[in-house]
Design a protein around this motif. Structure first.
Motif, mmCIF file in Angstrom:
data_model
loop_
_atom_site.group_PDB
_atom_site.id
_atom_site.type_symbol
_atom_site.label_atom_id
_atom_site.label_comp_id
_atom_site.label_asym_id
_atom_site.label_seq_id
_atom_site.Cartn_x
_atom_site.Cartn_y
_atom_site.Cartn_z
ATOM 1 N N UNK A 130 -68.146 -17.050 -39.422
ATOM 2 C CA UNK A 130 -69.206 -18.836 -39.002
ATOM 3 C C UNK A 130 -67.901 -18.634 -40.716
ATOM 4 N N UNK A 131 -67.716 -17.225 -41.419
ATOM 5 C CA UNK A 131 -66.970 -17.525 -42.520
ATOM 6 C C UNK A 131 -65.716 -16.962 -43.058
ATOM 7 N N UNK A 132 -65.241 -17.937 -43.610
ATOM 8 C CA UNK A 132 -63.479 -18.015 -43.482
ATOM 9 C C UNK A 132 -62.842 -16.273 -43.157
ATOM 10 N N UNK A 133 -64.000 -15.452 -44.616
ATOM 11 C CA UNK A 133 -63.272 -14.113 -44.654
ATOM 12 C C UNK A 133 -63.959 -12.799 -43.691
ATOM 13 N N UNK A 134 -64.820 -12.981 -42.529
ATOM 14 C CA UNK A 134 -65.289 -12.137 -42.230
ATOM 15 C C UNK A 134 -64.744 -12.910 -40.171
ATOM 16 N N UNK A 135 -64.491 -11.518 -39.938
ATOM 17 C CA UNK A 135 -63.813 -11.246 -38.733
ATOM 18 C C UNK A 135 -64.619 -11.834 -37.304
ATOM 19 N N UNK A 136 -63.693 -12.729 -36.963
ATOM 20 C CA UNK A 136 -63.734 -13.067 -35.482
ATOM 21 C C UNK A 136 -65.224 -13.488 -35.244
ATOM 22 N N UNK A 137 -66.133 -12.901 -34.694
ATOM 23 C CA UNK A 137 -67.271 -13.836 -34.168
ATOM 24 C C UNK A 137 -68.521 -12.928 -34.558
ATOM 25 N N UNK A 138 -68.256 -11.553 -35.543
ATOM 26 C CA UNK A 138 -69.166 -11.083 -36.170
ATOM 27 C C UNK A 138 -68.733 -10.167 -36.447
ATOM 28 N N UNK A 139 -69.833 -9.455 -36.246
ATOM 29 C CA UNK A 139 -70.287 -7.895 -36.907
ATOM 30 C C UNK A 139 -70.959 -7.299 -36.416
ATOM 31 N N UNK A 140 -70.957 -6.294 -34.970
ATOM 32 C CA UNK A 140 -72.565 -5.129 -35.044
ATOM 33 C C UNK A 140 -71.939 -4.185 -35.611
ATOM 34 N N UNK A 141 -73.362 -3.720 -35.916
ATOM 35 C CA UNK A 141 -73.141 -2.251 -36.408
ATOM 36 C C UNK A 141 -74.757 -1.293 -36.273
ATOM 37 N N UNK A 142 -74.303 0.338 -36.082
ATOM 38 C CA UNK A 142 -76.391 1.173 -35.514
ATOM 39 C C UNK A 142 -74.760 2.219 -36.242
ATOM 40 N N UNK A 143 -76.512 3.029 -36.723
ATOM 41 C CA UNK A 143 -76.202 5.054 -36.436
ATOM 42 C C UNK A 143 -76.107 5.371 -35.091
ATOM 43 N N UNK A 144 -75.081 6.672 -35.615
ATOM 44 C CA UNK A 144 -75.191 6.867 -33.860
ATOM 45 C C UNK A 144 -75.117 8.779 -34.660
ATOM 46 N N UNK A 145 -75.410 10.053 -34.020
ATOM 47 C CA UNK A 145 -75.563 11.592 -34.127
ATOM 48 C C UNK A 145 -74.392 11.355 -32.564
ATOM 49 N N UNK A 146 -73.331 12.531 -32.814
ATOM 50 C CA UNK A 146 -72.820 12.795 -31.887
ATOM 51 C C UNK A 146 -73.406 14.346 -31.416
ATOM 52 N N UNK A 147 -73.202 13.937 -29.970
ATOM 53 C CA UNK A 147 -74.525 14.581 -28.952
ATOM 54 C C UNK A 147 -73.453 16.054 -29.275
ATOM 55 N N UNK A 148 -72.255 16.312 -29.483
ATOM 56 C CA UNK A 148 -71.969 17.431 -29.043
ATOM 57 C C UNK A 148 -71.428 18.351 -30.825
ATOM 58 N N UNK A 149 -71.338 17.241 -31.540
ATOM 59 C CA UNK A 149 -70.805 17.602 -32.600
ATOM 60 C C UNK A 149 -71.959 17.567 -33.967
ATOM 61 N N UNK A 150 -72.878 16.986 -33.505
ATOM 62 C CA UNK A 150 -73.531 16.879 -34.476
ATOM 63 C C UNK A 150 -73.349 16.245 -36.057
ATOM 64 N N UNK A 151 -72.527 15.165 -35.605
ATOM 65 C CA UNK A 151 -71.654 14.493 -37.161
ATOM 66 C C UNK A 151 -72.842 13.368 -37.124
ATOM 67 N N UNK A 152 -73.172 12.597 -38.078
ATOM 68 C CA UNK A 152 -73.413 11.630 -38.141
ATOM 69 C C UNK A 152 -72.730 10.547 -38.460
ATOM 70 N N UNK A 153 -72.397 9.154 -38.058
ATOM 71 C CA UNK A 153 -71.938 8.098 -37.923
ATOM 72 C C UNK A 153 -72.603 6.938 -37.809
ATOM 73 N N UNK A 154 -71.738 6.187 -38.988
ATOM 74 C CA UNK A 154 -71.966 4.491 -38.374
ATOM 75 C C UNK A 154 -71.367 4.008 -37.509
ATOM 76 N N UNK A 155 -71.295 2.920 -37.092
ATOM 77 C CA UNK A 155 -70.759 2.558 -35.521
ATOM 78 C C UNK A 155 -70.561 1.375 -36.051
ATOM 79 N N UNK A 156 -69.272 0.799 -36.634
ATOM 80 C CA UNK A 156 -68.895 -0.607 -36.459
ATOM 81 C C UNK A 156 -67.826 -1.017 -35.474
ATOM 82 N N UNK A 157 -68.180 -2.698 -34.379
ATOM 83 C CA UNK A 157 -68.188 -3.177 -33.868
ATOM 84 C C UNK A 157 -67.031 -4.589 -33.819
#
Length: 271
Positions: A130-157
């Motif tokens: 809804x804002x001209x500078x913002x991508x498309x329909x929007x942005x989703x974001x959540x935190x992820x813990x990789x079950x194999x590597x143990x690395x913390x991630x911020x997941x953007x969609x």
């Protein structure tokens, strides 16, 4: 507090989220039940800042595909299933005041650490377009813990608004000293994942990858979005209920939300 145009953006966001959830359940009818079972009887241990590792969503999205090549499996909507599952615990949209959104999108943030984002007010935040500078329909974001590597991630969609296949997942590793290095690991991991391998519940462990022009361009596209997400995670962030202005986000819910929630971000402090 928010204008009629903002309310229209929120209504459109909820309609879009509903359509995405229907698409998930059409393709994977038992997805939510299966993911609930993972949470109720965890096969592995993960940190409390992560609702459910994406290995669970990978298992759901790849169910019945054990005989296909990894190129097909890599296109399964794992990130989309994970984000929609986590979003159901709040069913909230975050409307960011346009002036604040412009300032955040113009910011080049320092590299994010896990501590910078564990304060997110929902398991998965959804900032609609809804804002001209913002991508498309929007942005989703959540935190992820990789079950194999143990690395913390911020997941953007990044959501283009045309269904699950039009959503672009971007993992940002939170254990790297700069955004460019975090995205270099993401690109190297993606390339390794699609290099003729067979489906697995988690990906390869690529660390310390070198950046290039593609990574730099991606960093330019992502840095402002990270500033938006980092702002939402601050304890002092101006986030209030758009309907009941005195209400502020509480602890993240441990049960599925039945009611929808609209949060107004930055409207009390706009200049």
């Amino acid at each position: 507090m928010i204008a009629p145009a903002d309310k229209a953006v929120a209504r459109d966001a909820f309609r879009h989220a509903d359509a995405l959830e229907r698409e998930v359940l059409r393709r994977f009818p038992d997805a939510w039940r299966q993911l609930d079972a993972w949470r109720q009887q965890p096969p592995v241990v993960w940190p409390q800042w992560c609702l459910l590792p994406m290995a669970a969503s990978t298992a759901v999205a790849l169910a019945g595909r054990s005989s296909v090549g990894f190129g097909v499996a890599a296109r399964a909507p794992v990130a989309q299933v994970a984000a929609l599952y986590a979003w159901r615990y709040s069913r909230a949209v975050y409307l960011v005041e346009p002036g604040l959104l412009h300032r955040l999108l113009s910011t080049v943030p320092d590299a994010l650490t896990l501590d910078d984002v564990t304060g997110l007010p929902s398991w998965c935040v959804y900032v609609p377009g809804g804002h001209p500078e913002f991508p498309g329909q929007g942005l989703w974001a959540h935190l992820e813990h990789d079950a194999k590597t143990g690395r913390p991630e911020l997941r953007l969609l990044l959501d283009a608004g045309d269904g699950l296949e039009a959503m672009l997942p971007i993992p940002v590793y939170l254990d790297r000293p700069s955004l460019t290095e975090a995205l270099a690991d993401f690109r190297a991991t993606a390339l390794a994942t699609t290099d003729g391998q067979r489906p697995t519940l988690d990906g390869p462990d690529v660390r310390g990858a070198a950046g290039d022009a593609t990574v730099a361009n991606l960093a330019d596209r992502v840095d402002g979005l990270l500033a938006v997400i980092a702002y939402l995670a601050r304890p002092e962030a101006d986030i209030v209920d758009a309907i009941r202005p005195g209400a502020r986000p509480g602890p993240r819910r441990t049960r599925i939300a039945r009611d929808r929630q609209v949060w107004a971000v930055g409207y009390n402090t706009r200049t």
